[in-house]
Design a protein around this motif. Structure first.
Motif, short mmCIF file in Angstrom:
data_model
loop_
_atom_site.label_atom_id
_atom_site.label_comp_id
_atom_site.label_asym_id
_atom_site.label_seq_id
_atom_site.Cartn_x
_atom_site.Cartn_y
_atom_site.Cartn_z
N UNK A 49 -3.53 1.03 5.24
CA UNK A 49 -3.47 1.74 3.96
C UNK A 49 -2.07 1.54 3.38
N UNK A 50 -1.99 1.59 2.06
CA UNK A 50 -0.71 1.45 1.37
C UNK A 50 -0.58 2.58 0.36
N UNK A 51 0.62 3.16 0.29
CA UNK A 51 0.91 4.27 -0.61
C UNK A 51 2.10 3.91 -1.48
N UNK A 52 2.00 4.23 -2.76
CA UNK A 52 3.17 4.19 -3.63
C UNK A 52 3.93 5.49 -3.40
N UNK A 53 5.08 5.41 -2.71
CA UNK A 53 5.80 6.64 -2.38
C UNK A 53 6.44 7.27 -3.61
N UNK A 54 6.83 6.46 -4.57
CA UNK A 54 7.43 7.01 -5.78
C UNK A 54 6.45 7.85 -6.59
N UNK A 55 5.15 7.46 -6.54
CA UNK A 55 4.13 8.18 -7.31
C UNK A 55 3.23 9.01 -6.42
N UNK A 56 3.41 8.90 -5.10
CA UNK A 56 2.59 9.64 -4.13
C UNK A 56 1.11 9.40 -4.36
N UNK A 57 0.74 8.13 -4.51
CA UNK A 57 -0.68 7.80 -4.70
C UNK A 57 -1.05 6.59 -3.84
N UNK A 58 -2.31 6.53 -3.44
CA UNK A 58 -2.78 5.46 -2.60
C UNK A 58 -3.05 4.19 -3.39
N UNK A 59 -2.67 3.06 -2.82
CA UNK A 59 -2.94 1.75 -3.41
C UNK A 59 -4.04 1.01 -2.66
N UNK A 60 -4.05 1.14 -1.34
CA UNK A 60 -5.09 0.54 -0.50
C UNK A 60 -5.50 1.55 0.56
N UNK A 61 -6.77 1.51 0.95
CA UNK A 61 -7.26 2.39 2.00
C UNK A 61 -8.37 1.67 2.75
N UNK A 62 -8.35 1.77 4.08
CA UNK A 62 -9.37 1.10 4.88
C UNK A 62 -9.37 -0.40 4.72
N UNK A 63 -8.18 -0.97 4.51
CA UNK A 63 -8.09 -2.39 4.18
C UNK A 63 -8.03 -3.27 5.42
N UNK A 64 -8.77 -4.37 5.41
CA UNK A 64 -8.59 -5.51 6.31
C UNK A 64 -8.83 -6.76 5.47
N UNK A 65 -8.15 -7.87 5.77
CA UNK A 65 -8.44 -9.10 5.04
C UNK A 65 -9.91 -9.46 5.14
#
Length: 280
Positions: A49-65
């Motif tokens: 998972x990836x989070x934008x810490x500056x905006x406190x919002x998720x960018x990716x979740x449950x991701x695999x290539x």
């Protein structure tokens, strides 16, 4: 009245692991993103998972290539990060050795920016990555080392066997991941034979401590206390009645503390009073 008198701490739930999974590892991508590794407790299957810490919002979740779908993902994981990418590894089919480098762009929906499936990661040197490929000579396994451009995966140099001293020099100069990412990790003090003690971090006027307690049944709990330089405090229990000490589950980046509660919840708390800042 001083500004900090009305400035309150706001712990933010940044990510919660799926049922049956735990948050295994986190790393920072540049200054404004965080990537996490999540693992299933039943089969070890990994996702990210990836989070934008500056905006406190998720960018990716449950991701695999996409090309990994259907593969054994129990030994895949995070290797490193850069200012814009994060790097993943799979594993060698003949054992647990890491193999392959996949560079993922979180701002492009998890697009694979580049990949080197036959190469294994060794060290992040900043603008370049050191890796190796496996081969054999007269039946004996050998490694050949290579230097890759970290932004596009292009081969910059392959080292001959006579350049082993140069390879070792590059490895020794590579910064530790926490240094490269600009994070502070805790140290355990006051530990006794019962494995209690206190983990503590102090930096830039911010003090974080986690007190580990042991029950009569040799179970463990962990309580976190954060104090900002202006006296604001945040306390919380991050583990209750667990079978082993809950060590290394928090870190400090700048004036923000990140901790993992009960192995499931990633929490961010920022000591800055700026109303326009998130948790990093």
């Amino acid at each position: 009245m001083k500004n900090h008198a009305v400035c309150q701490l706001h712990p933010l739930l940044l990510h919660m692991a799926e049922d049956g999974s735990v948050i295994w590892k986190i790393m920072f991508i540049g200054q404004d993103m965080l990537v996490g590794e999540e693992r299933s407790l039943s089969d070890g299957r990994v996702s990210f998972f990836v989070i934008s810490t500056g905006e406190a919002r998720g960018l990716l979740k449950g991701y695999v290539p996409g090309e990994w779908e259907g593969s054994d993902l129990s030994l895949a994981g995070l290797e490193s990060t850069s200012d814009t990418l994060f790097y993943l590894h799979a594993h060698h089919a003949e054992g647990p050795e890491h193999r392959g480098i996949w560079a993922i762009d979180p701002l492009q929906g998890g697009k694979v920016a580049w990949k080197q499936p036959g190469m294994s990661f060794v060290a992040n040197l900043g603008s370049s990555l050191l890796g190796y490929t496996r081969s054999s000579f007269a039946g004996f396994p050998e490694r050949q080392y290579h230097l890759l451009d970290a932004s596009n995966g292009m081969l910059l140099k392959s080292f001959s066997s006579e350049e082993e001293v140069l390879v070792q020099s590059l490895r020794s100069k590579a910064p530790a991941e926490e240094q490269r990412q600009g994070v502070q990790l805790p140290e355990l003090t006051g530990s006794d034979g019962g494995q209690g003690g206190v983990e503590r971090l102090q930096h830039d006027g911010v003090t974080v401590s986690v007190t580990h307690s042991v029950t009569a049944g040799h179970r463990f709990s962990a309580d976190l206390e954060l104090e900002c330089g202006d006296g604001r405090r945040h306390v919380g229990r991050i583990a209750s009645d667990v079978s082993s000490p809950y060590l290394n589950y928090f870190l400090l980046k700048g004036v923000s503390v990140y901790y993992i509660k009960e192995r499931k919840e990633l929490i961010g708390v920022n000591c800055s009073c700026s109303p326009n800042r998130g948790t990093a």
